[in-house]
Design a protein around this motif. Structure first.
Motif, PDB file in Angstrom:
ATOM      1  N   ALA A  37     -38.101 -47.714 107.530  1.00 35.33           N
ATOM      2  CA  ALA A  37     -39.391 -48.162 108.038  1.00 35.33           C
ATOM      3  C   ALA A  37     -40.557 -47.835 107.109  1.00 35.33           C
ATOM      4  N   LEU A  38     -40.329 -47.035 106.085  1.00 35.67           N
ATOM      5  CA  LEU A  38     -41.415 -46.636 105.185  1.00 35.67           C
ATOM      6  C   LEU A  38     -41.796 -47.787 104.255  1.00 35.67           C
ATOM      7  N   LYS A  39     -43.082 -47.930 104.023  1.00 33.65           N
ATOM      8  CA  LYS A  39     -43.628 -49.045 103.246  1.00 33.65           C
ATOM      9  C   LYS A  39     -43.016 -49.214 101.848  1.00 33.65           C
ATOM     10  N   PRO A  40     -42.804 -48.137 101.077  1.00 31.36           N
ATOM     11  CA  PRO A  40     -42.277 -48.360  99.722  1.00 31.36           C
ATOM     12  C   PRO A  40     -40.801 -48.789  99.679  1.00 31.36           C
ATOM     13  N   VAL A  41     -40.090 -48.654 100.782  1.00 30.92           N
ATOM     14  CA  VAL A  41     -38.635 -48.860 100.799  1.00 30.92           C
ATOM     15  C   VAL A  41     -38.298 -50.324 101.063  1.00 30.92           C
ATOM     16  N   ASP A  42     -37.526 -50.910 100.148  1.00 33.12           N
ATOM     17  CA  ASP A  42     -37.055 -52.281 100.322  1.00 33.12           C
ATOM     18  C   ASP A  42     -35.698 -52.324 101.016  1.00 33.12           C
ATOM     19  N   HIS A  43     -34.838 -51.370 100.697  1.00 38.22           N
ATOM     20  CA  HIS A  43     -33.491 -51.315 101.273  1.00 38.22           C
ATOM     21  C   HIS A  43     -33.126 -49.849 101.488  1.00 38.22           C
ATOM     22  N   ALA A  44     -32.552 -49.545 102.644  1.00 38.03           N
ATOM     23  CA  ALA A  44     -32.081 -48.185 102.908  1.00 38.03           C
ATOM     24  C   ALA A  44     -30.659 -48.277 103.449  1.00 38.03           C
ATOM     25  N   ILE A  45     -29.796 -47.441 102.899  1.00 33.23           N
ATOM     26  CA  ILE A  45     -28.391 -47.426 103.320  1.00 33.23           C
ATOM     27  C   ILE A  45     -27.924 -45.977 103.435  1.00 33.23           C
ATOM     28  N   LEU A  46     -26.862 -45.769 104.184  1.00 31.71           N
ATOM     29  CA  LEU A  46     -26.233 -44.456 104.226  1.00 31.71           C
ATOM     30  C   LEU A  46     -25.322 -44.315 103.016  1.00 31.71           C
TER      31      LEU A  46
END
Length: 163
Positions: free
Chosen positions: A62-71
């Motif tokens: 959900a953070l603005k700088p993040v385009d993709h987040a994965i485990l």
């Protein structure tokens, strides 16, 4: 021309301004910021995370700088990096990676991204999940004579969270 991909990794337990600084600085190094969030079972260098991995992943995504987040992968920390094929891997100022060793491990696997250590966020003393936990214990865990509650300490908190 393909986008310049940056990978940042971490536990991201109890988000604080230091995490945001790390991710904002990482994003400046490319077009896409991929964040690999550590699995609960893989966090061995410090107490187990307080926030479960799926929730940490949601918060980071959900953070603005993040385009993709994965485990991260449960058995091979290099698997997601191989899949993403980043141009840059950023390391937080207090992460326990040796840049030279990491570089050699990546080369052995056929990858050669630039490795950049991001400096420390200097504004405030609550820029460590450990310090945030201690502050919670200090402020909310104190004995309240009127309510006859007991003081929580870090071992109680660890027990409650890591059952």
């Amino acid at each position: 021309m393909s986008p310049r991909r940056v990978v940042a990794t971490g536990t991201f337990d109890i988000l604080h301004p230091g995490h945001l600084y790390y991710l904002e600085e990482s994003k400046k190094m490319g077009d896409e910021l991929w964040v690999i969030v550590a699995r609960d079972a893989n966090v061995k260098h410090k107490p187990c995370p307080i926030i479960p991995e799926e929730h940490r992943l949601q918060m980071v995504a959900a953070l603005k700088p993040v385009d993709h987040a994965i485990l991260g992968d449960k058995t091979d920390m290099f698997r997601p990096i191989k899949e993403i094929q980043p141009d840059v891997i950023t390391i937080g100022f207090n992460q326990h990676f040796d840049e030279r060793t990491l570089h050699l491990q990546l080369i052995e696997r056929g990858m050669a991204p630039e490795i950049v250590r991001i400096g420390k966020y200097e504004d405030g003393n609550l820029c460590s999940s450990r310090f945030v936990v201690q502050r919670i214990i200090d402020v909310r865990g104190k004995k309240d004579e009127d309510r006859k509650s007991t003081r929580l300490n870090s071992s109680h908190l660890r027990y409650l969270v890591c059952r």
